[in-house]
Design an enzyme around this catalytic site. Structure first.
Site, short mmCIF file in Angstrom:
data_model
loop_
_atom_site.label_atom_id
_atom_site.label_comp_id
_atom_site.label_asym_id
_atom_site.label_seq_id
_atom_site.Cartn_x
_atom_site.Cartn_y
_atom_site.Cartn_z
N ASP A 12 -39.49 120.71 -3.30
CA ASP A 12 -39.85 119.86 -4.44
C ASP A 12 -40.83 118.80 -3.95
O ASP A 12 -41.23 118.80 -2.79
CB ASP A 12 -38.59 119.20 -5.05
CG ASP A 12 -37.95 118.18 -4.12
OD1 ASP A 12 -38.44 118.01 -2.98
OD2 ASP A 12 -36.97 117.56 -4.53
N ASP A 19 -41.17 114.51 -4.01
CA ASP A 19 -40.38 113.31 -4.29
C ASP A 19 -41.27 112.07 -4.29
O ASP A 19 -42.10 111.89 -3.40
CB ASP A 19 -39.30 113.13 -3.20
CG ASP A 19 -38.49 114.39 -2.96
OD1 ASP A 19 -37.57 114.66 -3.75
OD2 ASP A 19 -38.78 115.11 -1.98
N ASP A 23 -38.96 115.01 -8.16
CA ASP A 23 -37.98 113.92 -8.26
C ASP A 23 -38.70 112.58 -8.30
O ASP A 23 -39.56 112.31 -7.45
CB ASP A 23 -37.04 113.91 -7.03
CG ASP A 23 -36.03 115.04 -7.08
OD1 ASP A 23 -35.78 115.58 -8.17
OD2 ASP A 23 -35.48 115.39 -6.01
P1 8DG Z 1 -37.62 119.57 0.86
O1 8DG Z 1 -37.72 118.99 -0.51
O2 8DG Z 1 -38.93 119.83 1.48
O3 8DG Z 1 -36.73 120.76 0.90
O4 8DG Z 1 -36.93 118.50 1.83
P2 8DG Z 1 -36.62 117.01 1.55
O5 8DG Z 1 -37.69 116.36 0.74
O6 8DG Z 1 -36.28 116.38 2.84
O7 8DG Z 1 -35.28 117.10 0.72
P3 8DG Z 1 -34.89 116.58 -0.73
O8 8DG Z 1 -33.71 117.39 -1.15
O9 8DG Z 1 -36.04 116.56 -1.66
O10 8DG Z 1 -34.36 115.11 -0.47
C1 8DG Z 1 -35.22 114.07 -0.08
C2 8DG Z 1 -34.42 112.94 0.44
O11 8DG Z 1 -33.73 112.32 -0.62
C3 8DG Z 1 -33.36 113.35 1.44
O12 8DG Z 1 -33.34 112.42 2.48
C4 8DG Z 1 -32.08 113.29 0.71
C5 8DG Z 1 -32.38 112.21 -0.28
N1 8DG Z 1 -31.58 112.26 -1.49
C6 8DG Z 1 -31.37 113.26 -2.39
N2 8DG Z 1 -30.52 112.86 -3.35
C7 8DG Z 1 -30.24 111.57 -3.07
C8 8DG Z 1 -29.47 110.60 -3.70
O13 8DG Z 1 -28.84 110.84 -4.72
N3 8DG Z 1 -29.44 109.37 -3.12
C9 8DG Z 1 -30.15 109.10 -1.98
N4 8DG Z 1 -30.09 107.88 -1.46
N5 8DG Z 1 -30.87 109.99 -1.38
C10 8DG Z 1 -30.92 111.21 -1.91
O14 8DG Z 1 -31.87 114.36 -2.30
MN MN Z 2 -38.08 117.00 -1.25
MN MN Z 3 -35.83 115.93 -3.87
#
Ligand code: 8DG
Ligand code: MN
Ligand code: MN
Length: 364
Positions: free
Chosen positions: A204, A206, A288
């Site tokens: 995704d 972010d 996100d």
């Molecule tokens: P990707 O998308 O490339 O697979 O990897 P990523 O960007 O590292 O993973 P992500 O699932 O998009 O999550 C990004 C960061 O956000 C990761 O450190 C985890 C964190 N995160 C969530 N949900 C929540 C939440 O509800 N609260 C907090 N504080 N952090 C969160 O994914």
């Molecule tokens: Mn991500």
């Molecule tokens: Mn995410």
């Protein structure tokens, strides 16, 4: 001349937040295997085992060169008997039976397909499997009631299970930037998650949004979402309100990954350059969005940059070594009984007594 054949014996500190882990992984074969076992444990509700495999993989990701023999690993933290056995099997036989069996197992394969649907967690997938569902077509034909997220997830299944590239992330960033600037001039947007760590692909994209004047960010998310919706950029969105109140809520619970920011889980309709016939004019991308007040920005930035293991280890370090509670909102010192302020990630690392680790070295 005397030739000395020296075998490197690796060493590393035990918390991932004490180590510098770039994307340059010299032991991908080993860490892929351990990550698969972690994923299988998580899909089986065995979170403790999952964390153990993630920690083991995390240590190996940071090693400066390929492992050639298990004897090189004797002094390393986080490598339990089980992980070492897997590593040994791969080094000696080229593969681990346990990993290969897991990959082939019907249960693992079905769980991966079903939890691969946006909006479907392990519990739901588990229930469907018990009801005899084995795949997407079957799920669709079964007439199961799906919630809005799951409907969108199923509808855009293929797109959402295809990696997002860096250039697609940049395209999304341009759209979000325009949305933010249109609804609140002066608001700032920062890329977070894996792309901030330098990853070339992600599941995704972010973003963290704030405004340099405290309070101006209130009500920002619904405006951004309306703008995006009116321009036809959203295929799905679910916005959650901010529910964090310092003091009233007490310090952050260190073990919880959930925070209370205003956030939006969405699916973007991303139009792409059409380079020929037959190419789809757009594709679905998971995005996100998180909004934080400027006073919490550094904590939000640190908490949402990842990796997930790095975050977990930061909180564990804070709790176990410093008697502090770290969240994406704040850092609380349990001994001094006060919040420790910070306006940059560097200050938070300093409060925690840790050397500063830049995003590109948080890829544990
Ligand atoms: P990707 O998308 O490339 O697979 O990897 P990523 O960007 O590292 O993973 P992500 O699932 O998009 O999550 C990004 C960061 O956000 C990761 O450190 C985890 C964190 N995160 C969530 N949900 C929540 C939440 O509800 N609260 C907090 N504080 N952090 C969160 O994914
Ligand atoms: Mn991500
Ligand atoms: Mn995410």
């Amino acid at each position: 001349q005397l030739q000395v054949l020296e075998v490197v014996v690796f060493s590393a500190p035990s918390y991932a937040c004490q180590r510098r882990t770039t994307l340059d992984n010299h032991n991908a074969i080993l860490t892929d295997a351990l990550s698969l076992l972690a994923e299988n444990a998580e899909l089986s509700g065995e979170d403790g085992r999952g964390v153990a495999f993630r920690r083991a993989a995390g240590v190996l990701k940071g090693l400066p060169e390929p492992v050639t023999a298990v004897t090189q690993l004797v002094g390393l933290p986080c490598l339990g008997g089980h992980s070492l056995r897997v590593v040994k099997d791969i080094l000696e036989n080229g593969a681990s039976c346990e990993v290969e069996d897991t990959k082939q197992s019907e249960r693992f394969k079905v769980l991966k397909v079903l939890t691969g649907i946006f909006g479907v967690g392990v519990k739901t997938a588990e229930r469907w499997i018990q009801e005899g569902i084995r795949g997407l077509q079957q799920l669709q034909d079964s007439g199961r009631t799906l919630n809005r997220a799951q409907q969108a997830g199923l509808q855009h299944y293929e797109d959402l299970n295809q990696h997002v590239t860096r250039s697609e992330a940049d395209a999304v960033a341009a759209v979000v930037e325009e949305a933010v600037a249109s609804v609140l001039p002066g608001a700032r947007m920062t890329l977070i998650g894996g792309f901030r760590r330098g990853k070339l692909t992600g599941h995704d994209v972010d973003f963290l949004i704030t405004h340099p004047e405290e309070g101006r960010e209130v009500g920002l998310m619904p405006k951004v979402v309306s703008w995006l919706e009116s321009q036809g950029f959203l295929l799905y969105q679910k916005t959650t309100k901010n529910s964090y109140l310092e003091g009233e809520d007490g310090p952050a619970r260190p073990s919880s990954n959930m925070d209370r920011f205003e956030r939006c889980f969405s699916i973007f309709k991303l139009t792409e350059e059409v380079n020929g016939e037959g190419l789809k004019p757009w594709r679905a991308v998971r995005v996100d969005l998180v909004v934080s007040p400027i006073s919490q920005f550094a904590f939000a930035l640190l908490g949402w940059t990842g990796s997930k293991l790095f975050e977990r280890e930061l909180r564990r370090w804070a709790g176990h070594k410093k008697a502090m509670s770290l969240s994406s909102h704040a850092l609380y010192d349990n001994t001094q009984r006060r919040y420790l302020r910070a306006s940059s990630e560097e200050e938070i690392f300093a409060h925690l007594g840790l050397e500063y680790i830049p995003p590109s070295e948080r890829n544990a």
